[in-house]
Scaffold this active site. Sequence first.
Site, PDB file in Angstrom:
ATOM      1  N   GLU A 194     -32.759  33.278  71.305  1.00  0.00           N
ATOM      2  CA  GLU A 194     -31.342  33.169  70.972  1.00  0.00           C
ATOM      3  C   GLU A 194     -31.026  34.219  69.921  1.00  0.00           C
ATOM      4  OE1 GLU A 194     -31.333  28.277  71.367  1.00  0.00           O
ATOM      5  OE2 GLU A 194     -30.481  29.233  69.585  1.00  0.00           O
TER       6      GLU A 194
ATOM      7  N   ASP B 154     -23.599  25.380  60.969  1.00  0.00           N
ATOM      8  CA  ASP B 154     -24.823  25.847  60.334  1.00  0.00           C
ATOM      9  C   ASP B 154     -24.996  25.371  58.907  1.00  0.00           C
ATOM     10  OD1 ASP B 154     -26.056  27.385  62.401  1.00  0.00           O
ATOM     11  OD2 ASP B 154     -24.420  28.823  62.187  1.00  0.00           O
TER      12      ASP B 154
ATOM     13  N   TYR C 297     -29.122  22.232  76.043  1.00  0.00           N
ATOM     14  CA  TYR C 297     -29.526  22.234  74.641  1.00  0.00           C
ATOM     15  C   TYR C 297     -29.156  20.902  74.001  1.00  0.00           C
ATOM     16  CZ  TYR C 297     -30.146  24.164  69.885  1.00  0.00           C
ATOM     17  OH  TYR C 297     -30.557  24.421  68.601  1.00  0.00           O
TER      18      TYR C 297
END
Lengths: 398, 260
Positions: B49, B60, B175
């Site tokens: 990635e 994040d 994912y």
Amino acid sequence: MRSDPYFELYGGVFAPETLVAPLEELEAAWLDARDNPEFLGEFDRLLRTYAGRPTPITFCQRLTEQLDVHVWLKREDLLHTGAHKINNTIGQGLLAKRMGKERLIAETGAGQHGVATATAAALLGLECRIYMGAVDAQRQRPNLERMKLLGAEVEIVEAGTATLKDAISEAMRAWTADPVSTHYLLGSVLGPHPFPNIVADFQSVIGREARAQVIETLGGLPHVAAACVGGGSNAIGLFRGFLGDPGVKLVGVEAGGRGLAAGEHAARFATGSPGVLHGCCTYVLQDEDGQIQPTHSVSAGLDYAAVGPEHAMLRESGRARYVHETDQSALAAFRTLARTEGIICALESAHAVGWVIRNAESLAGQSVLINLSGRGDKDLDHAIGQLGRVLSAETKEF
Amino acid sequence: MADSDSRLDRRLAERDKQLVPYLMAGDGGLEWTRVFLEVCDRPGVACVELGVPFSDPIADGPVLQAAARRAIEAGSSLKAVIALVEKFRRKNDTLPLAVFSYANPIAKMGLEDAFKAIAEAGADLVMMPEVPLEESAPFREAAAENGLGVVLFAAPSTDNARLMQIAEHTRGFLYLIGRYGVTGASKELGGDLDAALNRVQAVARTPVAVGFGLSTPEHVEYVHARADLAVVGSALVERLHQAEDPVAACRAFLARLMPE
């Protein structure tokens, strides 16, 4: 999602997958509550008996004589905690209780939304944590202390530019860590659906009241309804009352800061372009790589790189017009309103007043309703320092 | 035009349990990222990635926030990442690459233009952490037109009806965000992960990747006992940032996580 997340091309649900379920839960609770007489009754009762609604409209006698514009103010500055923010925090606080949440989290820039959230949390018996940028915490110290006194934990955000944008990012991150017991009480008509609609619903009391009040007092509608636009919740609150009246011109006033160079302002409609920030597609200030640009405004509440998606729609359709006023114009208006009407308004609201003062000639003879979204107590130290500079600039001009 | 399915399929066919490292493109300089990609091209790595730095990364934690800031300062951007992929592909036609970007850099370039350029450069997949199923249709269409796949995310909070749709529409792999919260190391895995993984495995039509919080060989082993792909992001990014010899550190860390 059960309801439309879009305002024409703008809005949407650009949220991490972890937040989709909590957003759906929130939407379901809102759709149910907005038609529920018991919920609406309780909301109305708290607005009346606790927040101080209805707020009056005030005719500005001396300013009207000076400008030859009939200036009316919707007095959200008279609400408990000093701004329109409390309409939304009581509404969402009640929603959070209804969903069985134990804790409120919120972002704050100037501290007004943080104080209003901490207040709602105290009133409703919920835990509360507020995220505030380190830069804002420094320049809005009294509000930081107020939040703590009200029992909220305040988390200082050092990331990024350490202002409102980063406080929102951090609050969203915190929400992904615990969406089950926590409600994220977003403070403006921003973020992923359903937030822009929920906040607009709770703030639309402003326009509803104001419309009835001007009709009763003036015997008709105003020519213009104007409000400052940061995220844009006070403006949407006002505008929603007049969307069905095509004769009423709607004007949103953004922060022109120190001029339209990058990083010097927050006039998203002047130099921004469509993009995705904090959960929705709207006008944002960004560079050619799609990085969000820093912003500046003398008023922390307008100092943000994106604007509510409903505003983007209203601008595109031409229903509302968006302009911008500089720091200097806002500061001058702040002082003028204090001296002619005895009202010390928030620097955010002063942008709308400044627009009317500067455009008095083209508005001559018309009636203008300004949403005075907040009071200026929080701004005194900051504004008085800045005013010295404005005064000296004016002395040079004349 | 990217030959997406086959590049990833070939790689996936090599072995069942593999690693998916995440690199912040341009952290330390774009040339370093290209070197790290070469180091990552080893048995046991299914795909890399390649993170496009964004100024306001809401999914994040502190490590990747800081890495994004460093990368932007070093001149990284979506355009730079596309150029990096193109350069890497001239010498390497085997390592599958997923461009991992927040929505705004893509929207700014224009969805069609961005996906065309990403595909032509030679990337295989696109991942967008704040584009959920609801918003994914235009992205998936633009990707399909250009021979790219969009990887969709699932989370512990995702209900079964959504999981079915996510499983149907994801490409490459699915994912699974292994826990509540943002990216960054956790001490332990488990809890939310096991329950979510059972539900995902029941409907997945592709390999399942698990990410968020993995930082040790034990974590990778834990995931590999339950799913095919283990994503390691923050832990790798921080190591590369701290290391005096980042190439050696990259090689050593990958070897520790995933013995050849």
